[in-house]
Scaffold this active site. Structure first.
Site, mmCIF file in Angstrom:
data_model
loop_
_atom_site.group_PDB
_atom_site.id
_atom_site.type_symbol
_atom_site.label_atom_id
_atom_site.label_comp_id
_atom_site.label_asym_id
_atom_site.label_seq_id
_atom_site.Cartn_x
_atom_site.Cartn_y
_atom_site.Cartn_z
ATOM 1 C CD GLU A 302 21.631 -16.676 -21.306
ATOM 2 O OE1 GLU A 302 21.813 -17.790 -20.822
ATOM 3 O OE2 GLU A 302 22.544 -16.089 -21.684
ATOM 4 C CD1 TRP A 305 22.597 -19.516 -24.193
ATOM 5 C CD2 TRP A 305 23.195 -21.634 -24.356
ATOM 6 N NE1 TRP A 305 24.084 -19.469 -24.452
ATOM 7 C CE2 TRP A 305 24.455 -20.713 -24.700
ATOM 8 C CE3 TRP A 305 23.715 -23.033 -24.619
ATOM 9 C CZ2 TRP A 305 25.759 -21.223 -25.022
ATOM 10 C CZ3 TRP A 305 24.850 -23.472 -24.876
ATOM 11 C CH2 TRP A 305 25.995 -22.525 -25.298
ATOM 12 C CD1 TRP A 333 32.488 -40.912 -15.117
ATOM 13 C CD2 TRP A 333 33.208 -38.882 -14.015
ATOM 14 N NE1 TRP A 333 32.290 -39.987 -15.910
ATOM 15 C CE2 TRP A 333 32.412 -38.734 -15.354
ATOM 16 C CE3 TRP A 333 33.780 -37.664 -13.517
ATOM 17 C CZ2 TRP A 333 32.588 -37.317 -16.072
ATOM 18 C CZ3 TRP A 333 33.899 -36.312 -14.203
ATOM 19 C CH2 TRP A 333 33.030 -36.374 -15.354
ATOM 20 C CG ASN A 368 23.086 -19.936 -15.372
ATOM 21 O OD1 ASN A 368 22.884 -20.933 -15.822
ATOM 22 N ND2 ASN A 368 24.010 -18.868 -16.080
ATOM 23 C CD1 TRP A 386 29.044 -36.055 -17.209
ATOM 24 C CD2 TRP A 386 26.879 -36.063 -17.261
ATOM 25 N NE1 TRP A 386 28.679 -36.727 -18.360
ATOM 26 C CE2 TRP A 386 27.209 -36.642 -18.487
ATOM 27 C CE3 TRP A 386 25.400 -35.573 -16.827
ATOM 28 C CZ2 TRP A 386 25.985 -37.059 -19.131
ATOM 29 C CZ3 TRP A 386 24.529 -36.101 -18.097
ATOM 30 C CH2 TRP A 386 24.767 -36.920 -19.057
ATOM 31 C CD1 TRP A 409 23.168 -31.104 -14.559
ATOM 32 C CD2 TRP A 409 25.314 -31.299 -13.754
ATOM 33 N NE1 TRP A 409 23.253 -30.733 -13.145
ATOM 34 C CE2 TRP A 409 24.244 -30.953 -12.687
ATOM 35 C CE3 TRP A 409 26.607 -31.670 -13.390
ATOM 36 C CZ2 TRP A 409 24.904 -30.540 -11.341
ATOM 37 C CZ3 TRP A 409 26.944 -31.574 -12.422
ATOM 38 C CH2 TRP A 409 26.221 -31.083 -11.099
HETATM 39 C C1 LIG Z 1 24.311 -27.573 -14.215
HETATM 40 C C2 LIG Z 1 22.988 -26.764 -14.541
HETATM 41 C C3 LIG Z 1 22.014 -27.245 -14.739
HETATM 42 C C4 LIG Z 1 20.791 -26.722 -15.173
HETATM 43 N N1 LIG Z 1 19.524 -26.977 -14.959
HETATM 44 C C5 LIG Z 1 18.352 -26.473 -15.717
HETATM 45 C C6 LIG Z 1 17.156 -27.098 -15.678
HETATM 46 O O1 LIG Z 1 16.935 -28.144 -15.365
HETATM 47 N N2 LIG Z 1 16.037 -26.254 -16.136
HETATM 48 C C7 LIG Z 1 16.422 -24.994 -16.671
HETATM 49 O O2 LIG Z 1 15.404 -24.193 -17.276
HETATM 50 N N3 LIG Z 1 17.444 -24.343 -16.788
HETATM 51 C C8 LIG Z 1 18.592 -25.024 -16.340
HETATM 52 N N4 LIG Z 1 19.866 -24.581 -16.432
HETATM 53 C C9 LIG Z 1 19.915 -23.219 -16.956
HETATM 54 C C10 LIG Z 1 19.958 -21.851 -16.092
HETATM 55 O O3 LIG Z 1 20.723 -22.017 -14.953
HETATM 56 C C11 LIG Z 1 18.610 -21.618 -15.589
HETATM 57 O O4 LIG Z 1 17.586 -21.817 -17.113
HETATM 58 C C12 LIG Z 1 18.344 -20.393 -15.112
HETATM 59 O O5 LIG Z 1 19.309 -20.218 -13.915
HETATM 60 C C13 LIG Z 1 16.898 -20.136 -14.668
HETATM 61 O O6 LIG Z 1 16.983 -18.848 -14.054
HETATM 62 P P1 LIG Z 1 16.154 -17.539 -14.758
HETATM 63 O O7 LIG Z 1 14.881 -18.127 -15.176
HETATM 64 O O8 LIG Z 1 16.190 -16.484 -13.616
HETATM 65 O O9 LIG Z 1 16.925 -17.237 -15.904
HETATM 66 P P2 LIG Z 1 17.316 -16.119 -16.804
HETATM 67 O O10 LIG Z 1 18.613 -15.578 -16.905
HETATM 68 O O11 LIG Z 1 16.322 -14.929 -16.375
HETATM 69 O O12 LIG Z 1 17.102 -16.560 -18.232
HETATM 70 C C14 LIG Z 1 15.696 -16.671 -18.947
HETATM 71 C C15 LIG Z 1 15.392 -18.178 -19.343
HETATM 72 O O13 LIG Z 1 16.228 -18.483 -20.231
HETATM 73 C C16 LIG Z 1 16.424 -20.024 -20.235
HETATM 74 N N5 LIG Z 1 17.729 -20.319 -19.935
HETATM 75 C C17 LIG Z 1 18.593 -19.580 -19.336
HETATM 76 N N6 LIG Z 1 19.968 -19.708 -19.238
HETATM 77 C C18 LIG Z 1 19.907 -21.141 -19.779
HETATM 78 C C19 LIG Z 1 20.743 -22.369 -20.239
HETATM 79 N N7 LIG Z 1 22.121 -22.075 -19.673
HETATM 80 N N8 LIG Z 1 20.199 -23.247 -20.688
HETATM 81 C C20 LIG Z 1 18.980 -23.356 -20.905
HETATM 82 N N9 LIG Z 1 17.973 -22.460 -20.895
HETATM 83 C C21 LIG Z 1 18.416 -21.348 -20.198
HETATM 84 C C22 LIG Z 1 15.253 -20.424 -19.154
HETATM 85 O O14 LIG Z 1 14.434 -20.981 -19.352
HETATM 86 C C23 LIG Z 1 15.164 -19.023 -18.254
HETATM 87 O O15 LIG Z 1 14.375 -19.077 -17.442
HETATM 88 C C24 LIG Z 1 20.861 -25.217 -15.616
HETATM 89 C C25 LIG Z 1 22.352 -24.668 -15.510
HETATM 90 C C26 LIG Z 1 23.088 -25.450 -15.090
HETATM 91 C C27 LIG Z 1 24.811 -24.625 -14.922
#
Ligand SMILES: Cc1cc2nc3c(=O)[nH]c(=O)nc-3n(C[C@H](O)[C@H](O)[C@H](O)COP(=O)(O)OP(=O)(O)OC[C@H]3O[C@@H](n4cnc5c(N)ncnc54)[C@H](O)[C@@H]3O)c2cc1C
Length: 505
Positions: A302, A305, A333, A368, A386, A409
Site C-alpha cells: 500500500e 501505491w 458525463w 479505503n 470523476w 479517482w
Molecule cells: C477515490 C479515492 C481517493 C483517494 N484519495 C486519497 C488521498 O487523497 N490521499 C491518500 O493518502 N490516499 C487516498 N486514497 C487511497 C486510500 O484510500 C488511503 O490512502 C487510505 O484509505 C488511508 O487510510 P490508511 O492510512 O488507514 O491506509 P492503510 O491501509 O493503513 O495504508 C497505509 C498507507 O499507504 C498509503 N495508501 C494506501 N492505499 C493507497 C492507495 N490506494 N493509493 C495511494 N496510497 C495508498 C497511504 O499513505 C496510507 O496511509 C484514495 C483512494 C480512493 C479510492
C-alpha cells in the site's frame, strides 16, 4: 548582514518546511544543522498560489494544527517557526536576503507546477549568491530513479513496484535533532510578510465552525503521528491483511494525513513496520508469524501505491485535470447537480455509499474500501465526471494529496494508469453485505437505519412494511429511496463506457 541582525559570527541557513512538518528524518533540517550555521525554520503560506493547488478546507484545518505542533516542538528546543505570508516565489527569496542567509534547504515536491516554482526560486536565490540544497524527504524512491529497461516510465503498478523494490531498501530513517542552534530573526526583518499568530492565516473554519468532528477524530503533528503508528503496530498490523477491507474494524493504520503533511516520513513508517514484524517473528509461533508476514507485505504494497501515485504525478500531465487514458476525453458525463449533491451529502439511498460520504463529512477521512465504492458510484451509477468527485474529496479529506487523490479517482473511473476495468461496477448492496455483514458501519453513520435487521440494512427498499415500521423508517422521508436503480445505472454506465473504450483497448 542586515544592520539590525545580532552579532552572529556565521550567517544563517534557512530550512523551508513544506510537506515535511516534522523534525526527525527530515534531511533538509538535518543538513542545515550539520552545516554548523545557525538555523531559521520557515513556513510560507501562499494565499493565492499561481501554480500549485491550494489545500482544501479539511487540509487547511490539518495544516493549521500541524504547523501549531511543529512550532511547539521548535519552541521546546529554544526556537520557533517563522511563518511568512505571501507568494512563495517572492517571499522566500526576500526573506533569505533580508536575514543575510547563506543557504536555503528544502525537501522536494513532485508535481510539474511545484517543480517549476521550486526551480524558479532556486535560480533567483542563486543569482543572489544564496546556495540551495534539496533532498528527498517525502518518498521511498525518487520518481526518476525507477524506469523500464529502455529508460521509460512504467505504466502499471505491478511492474513499477517490482522494479522499485528490486535490490533496493529504503534508507534507515534519521533520528530527530537533540538541539538546534537557532538564528533569532530580528524583529524588524520581513515585517510585512511575517505572521505572529497562526490564526492570522485563517486556515481554520470560523463561521460556521464545522471542524468539531475533525477535532474529535484527530490529533495532528509529529508526536501524534508516532502515537498513531505505535498503536497500529501494537494492535492492528497483524490483522491488516484480513481486516483491511472491513470498514467497521480499526484494521488500517489511518496514517494517511500524517504522511500527506510529512508528520511522519514514508521511510519511518516502512522501517517501523519491518522492525515490528521482526519482533513478532522472534516472539510468535509459526502461524502468527506467517499471518504477520502477509499483513506486512500487504501493508508495504500500500505504501507502494502511494509511491506509484507520486510517480504518475511526476511523469504525467496534471493528474487532477487530464485523463491518463485520453480516450476518456469523449466520455458522455452527465452534469446533474441534484445527483451530485445527493452523493456529497450522503443521501443517495444506498446505505454503504451514504455511510461513507457521511464519515468523510464528519471526520475528514473515509475507509479505503468505501472510498472505492463511493467513487465508483459517482462515476458509474451517476455517470458524473470523476473530476467532480476528486474535487469534493480534495476539499473534505484531511489526507487529500495531489498524487493519491487524482490517481485513485482515475483508477476507479477506468481512465487511469493500470485502472480498474471500466466494466467493473461495484454493486453497493453486495459490497455492503460482503464487507459490512452485520451492518455495523452503516448503522454508525446512517443512524436512521440502525434498527433495520441485517438482511435489509444494505437495501432498505427490500424490507417488509412491518420491518420498516418496527425500525421507524419511512422510506422517502426518513431515508431516501435509491436515486437510481442499480441495474438501470449499470446498463447506462456500460453503454457509455463501452462507446468510449471499444475502439481503444
Ligand atoms: C477515490 C479515492 C481517493 C483517494 N484519495 C486519497 C488521498 O487523497 N490521499 C491518500 O493518502 N490516499 C487516498 N486514497 C487511497 C486510500 O484510500 C488511503 O490512502 C487510505 O484509505 C488511508 O487510510 P490508511 O492510512 O488507514 O491506509 P492503510 O491501509 O493503513 O495504508 C497505509 C498507507 O499507504 C498509503 N495508501 C494506501 N492505499 C493507497 C492507495 N490506494 N493509493 C495511494 N496510497 C495508498 C497511504 O499513505 C496510507 O496511509 C484514495 C483512494 C480512493 C479510492
Amino acid at each position: 548582514m542586515p544592520p539590525s541582525a545580532p552579532p552572529y559570527s556565521l550567517p544563517p541557513v534557512v530550512v523551508w518546511f513544506r510537506d515535511d512538518q516534522r523534525l526527525a528524518d527530515n534531511p533538509a533540517l538535518e543538513y542545515a544543522i550539520a552545516t554548523g550555521h545557525p538555523v531559521v525554520c520557515v513556513y510560507v503560506h501562499d494565499p493565492a498560489p499561481q501554480n500549485t493547488r491550494p489545500p482544501g478546507a479539511a487540509g487547511r484545518w490539518w495544516l493549521h494544527e500541524s504547523l501549531h505542533a511543529l512550532n511547539a516542538t521548535l519552541i521546546a528546543l529554544g526556537g520557533e517557526l517563522t511563518v511568512l505570508h505571501g507568494s512563495e516565489s517572492q517571499t522566500i527569496e526576500a526573506f533569505a536576503v533580508a536575514i543575510g542567509a547563506i543557504k536555503v534547504c528544502w525537501n522536494r515536491r513532485y508535481s510539474a507546477s511545484q517543480r517549476e516554482t521550486d526551480i524558479a526560486i532556486k535560480t533567483a536565490l542563486k543569482e543572489r549568491g544564496i546556495a540551495v540544497f534539496t533532498f528527498n524527504g517525502h518518498l521511498l524512491r525518487e520518481p526518476w530513479t525507477v524506469a523500464t529497461r529502455d529508460g521509460r516510465p512504467f505504466q502499471v503498478f505491478g511492474a513499477y513496484w517490482r522494479a522499485a523494490r528490486h535490490e533496493y531498501s529504503p534508507e534507515a530513517p534519521r533520528p530527530g535533532p537533540q538541539r538546534i542552534d537557532f538564528f533569532p530573526v530580528p524583529e524588524n526583518v520581513a515585517v510585512a510578510a511575517r505572521v505572529k499568530n497562526l490564526s492570522a492565516l485563517a486556515l481554520q473554519p470560523r463561521t460556521p465552525d464545522w471542524a468539531g468532528g475533525l477535532r474529535e477524530t484527530w490529533q495532528c503533528g509529529e508526536q501524534a503521528g508516532w502515537t498513531q503508528l505505535d498503536d497500529f503496530l501494537a494492535n492492528a498490523l497483524t490483522r491488516y491483511a484480513s481486516g483491511r477491507d472491513v470498514p467497521a474494524m480499526q484494521a488500517t493504520s489511518r496514517l494517511s494525513p500524517y504522511l500527506r503533511f510529512g508528520n511522519l516520513s514514508a521511510r519511518q513508517v516502512w522501517h517501523a513496520v519491518l522492525s515490528a514484524a521482526r519482533a513478532a517473528h522472534h516472539c510468535g509461533n509459526g502461524r502468527s508469524a506467517s499471518t504477520a508476514s502477509s499483513s506486512v507485505d500487504k501493508f508495504l504494497d500500500e505504501l507502494g501505491w502511494r509511491e506509484f501515485s507520486y510517480y504518475l504525478l511526476y511523469h504525467c500531465a496534471p493528474l487532477h485535470q487530464v485523463n491518463f487514458k485520453r480516450q476518456f476525453d469523449t466520455m458522455p458525463w452527465r452534469a446533474d447537480a441534484t445527483d451530485l449533491r445527493a452523493w456529497q451529502r450522503g443521501r443517495t439511498g444506498y446505505p454503504l455509499v451514504d455511510a461513507g460520504m457521511r464519515e468523510l463529512w464528519h471526520t475528514g477521512w473515509m475507509h479505503n474500501r468505501v472510498r472505492m465504492v463511493t467513487a465508483s458510484f459517482l462515476v458509474k451509477h451517476l455517470l458524473i465526471d470523476w473530476r467532480e468527485g476528486e474535487t469534493w474529496f480534495w476539499d473534505t479529506l484531511v489526507d487529500a494529496d495531489d498524487a493519491s487523490n487524482p490517481a485513485n479517482w482515475q483508477w476507479v473511473a477506468g481512465s487511469g494508469a493500470d485502472a480498474a476495468p471500466y466494466f467493473r461496477i461495484f454493486n453497493p448492496v453486495l459490497q455492503g453485505q460482503k464487507f459490512d455483514p452485520q451492518g455495523a458501519y452503516v448503522r454508525r453513520w446512517v443512524p436512521e437505519l440502525a434498527r433495520l435487521p441485517n438482511g435489509c440494512v444494505h437495501a432498505p427498499w427490500l424490507a417488509q412494511p412491518a420491518q420498516l415500521a418496527l425500525a421507524s423508517v419511512r422510506l422517502g422521508q426518513d431515508y431516501p429511496l435509491p436515486v437510481v436503480p442499480h441495474q438501470q445505472a449499470r446498463e447506462r454506465a456500460l453503454k457509455a463506457m463501452g462507446r468510449v473504450t471499444s475502439t481503444s483497448f
